[in-house]
Design a protein around this motif. Structure first.
Motif, PDB file in Angstrom:
ATOM      1  N   LEU A   1      13.385  44.592   7.770  1.00  0.00           N
ATOM      2  CA  LEU A   1      13.270  43.151   7.997  1.00  0.00           C
ATOM      3  C   LEU A   1      11.819  42.703   8.133  1.00  0.00           C
ATOM      4  CD1 LEU A   1      16.223  42.666  10.501  1.00  0.00           C
ATOM      5  CD2 LEU A   1      16.183  42.144   8.051  1.00  0.00           C
ATOM      6  N   GLY A   2      10.931  43.631   8.234  1.00  0.00           N
ATOM      7  CA  GLY A   2       9.507  43.283   8.308  1.00  0.00           C
ATOM      8  C   GLY A   2       9.054  43.064   9.743  1.00  0.00           C
TER       9      GLY A   2
ATOM     10  N   ASP B   1      17.601  51.997  12.504  1.00  0.00           N
ATOM     11  CA  ASP B   1      16.388  52.243  11.711  1.00  0.00           C
ATOM     12  C   ASP B   1      16.315  51.299  10.507  1.00  0.00           C
ATOM     13  OD1 ASP B   1      15.640  54.237  13.453  1.00  0.00           O
ATOM     14  OD2 ASP B   1      16.388  55.860  12.184  1.00  0.00           O
ATOM     15  N   ASP B   2      17.474  50.827  10.035  1.00  0.00           N
ATOM     16  CA  ASP B   2      17.508  49.899   8.900  1.00  0.00           C
ATOM     17  C   ASP B   2      16.787  48.594   9.207  1.00  0.00           C
ATOM     18  OD1 ASP B   2      19.039  51.788   7.617  1.00  0.00           O
ATOM     19  OD2 ASP B   2      20.919  50.690   7.844  1.00  0.00           O
TER      20      ASP B   2
END
Length: 151
Positions: free
Chosen positions: A146-147, A141-142
Motif C-alpha cells: 500500500l506504500g 505483510d501484504d
C-alpha cells in the motif's frame, strides 16, 4: 465517520440495534436513513453487507449510474449492488430490520459484528468476521504494497 468494531445481536425478527456512535451520526446527518446492500467485492467466504448513510449512497448511486450500459461487467455489478440495495430508517429504538434476502446472502444468524469503514459500515456474521480477521492478520505483510501510509 464510522469507526471501530462493534458486536451486536439480531433479534428473532431480524432487527439490528445500531451502535450509539453510528446512530448518533445517522440521526444528525441523514434523519436515520441508510441504504444496506451486499458487498460484491468480497470473496464468497468474506460475504457481508454494507450500510451507507443515504446522502453518501446517493453519491455512490450517481457514480454507478454513469457506468456504461454497454459494458457487461458494469451491468452485472449494477444488478447485484443496486438490485440488492434496501433503503432503511432507524426505528424508535435505533434498530434496522434486515430482510431475509440480505441476511441469507451474508449468512447472518444471531451474533454480528459492525465494522466502521469511514463513510460506510459493514455488517458481518461474527464467526465469519473472526475467521477472516485472523486470516488477514496472518497476511499483514501484504500491507507493505500500500506504500507509505501515514499511520
Amino acid at each position: 465517520m464510522f469507526r471501530g468494531t462493534h458486536r451486536h445481536s439480531l433479534d428473532s425478527k431480524g432487527r439490528l440495534n445500531i451502535p450509539a456512535r453510528f446512530r448518533d451520526w445517522l440521526s444528525a446527518h441523514c434523519d436515520g436513513q441508510l441504504v444496506v446492500t451486499i458487498d460484491v467485492q468480497n470473496q464468497e467466504n468474506e460475504r457481508c453487507l454494507v450500510a451507507y448513510p443515504l446522502p453518501h449512497w446517493e453519491t455512490v448511486e450517481q457514480a454507478i449510474a454513469a457506468l456504461p450500459s454497454t459494458n457487461a461487467t458494469a451491468r452485472r455489478f449494477q444488478r447485484l449492488f443496486v438490485g440488492h440495495s434496501e433503503e432503511l430508517r432507524l426505528d424508535s429504538q435505533s434498530r434496522i430490520l434486515l430482510s431475509p434476502n440480505l441476511r441469507r446472502f451474508a449468512g447472518l444468524e444471531k451474533d454480528l459484528v459492525l465494522v466502521g469503514q469511514i463513510h460506510k459500515f459493514e455488517i458481518w456474521d461474527a464467526a465469519r468476521w473472526d475467521a477472516c480477521q485472523e486470516s488477514w492478520l496472518a497476511d499483514a505483510d501484504d500491507f507493505a504494497a500500500l506504500g507509505d501510509l501515514v499511520l
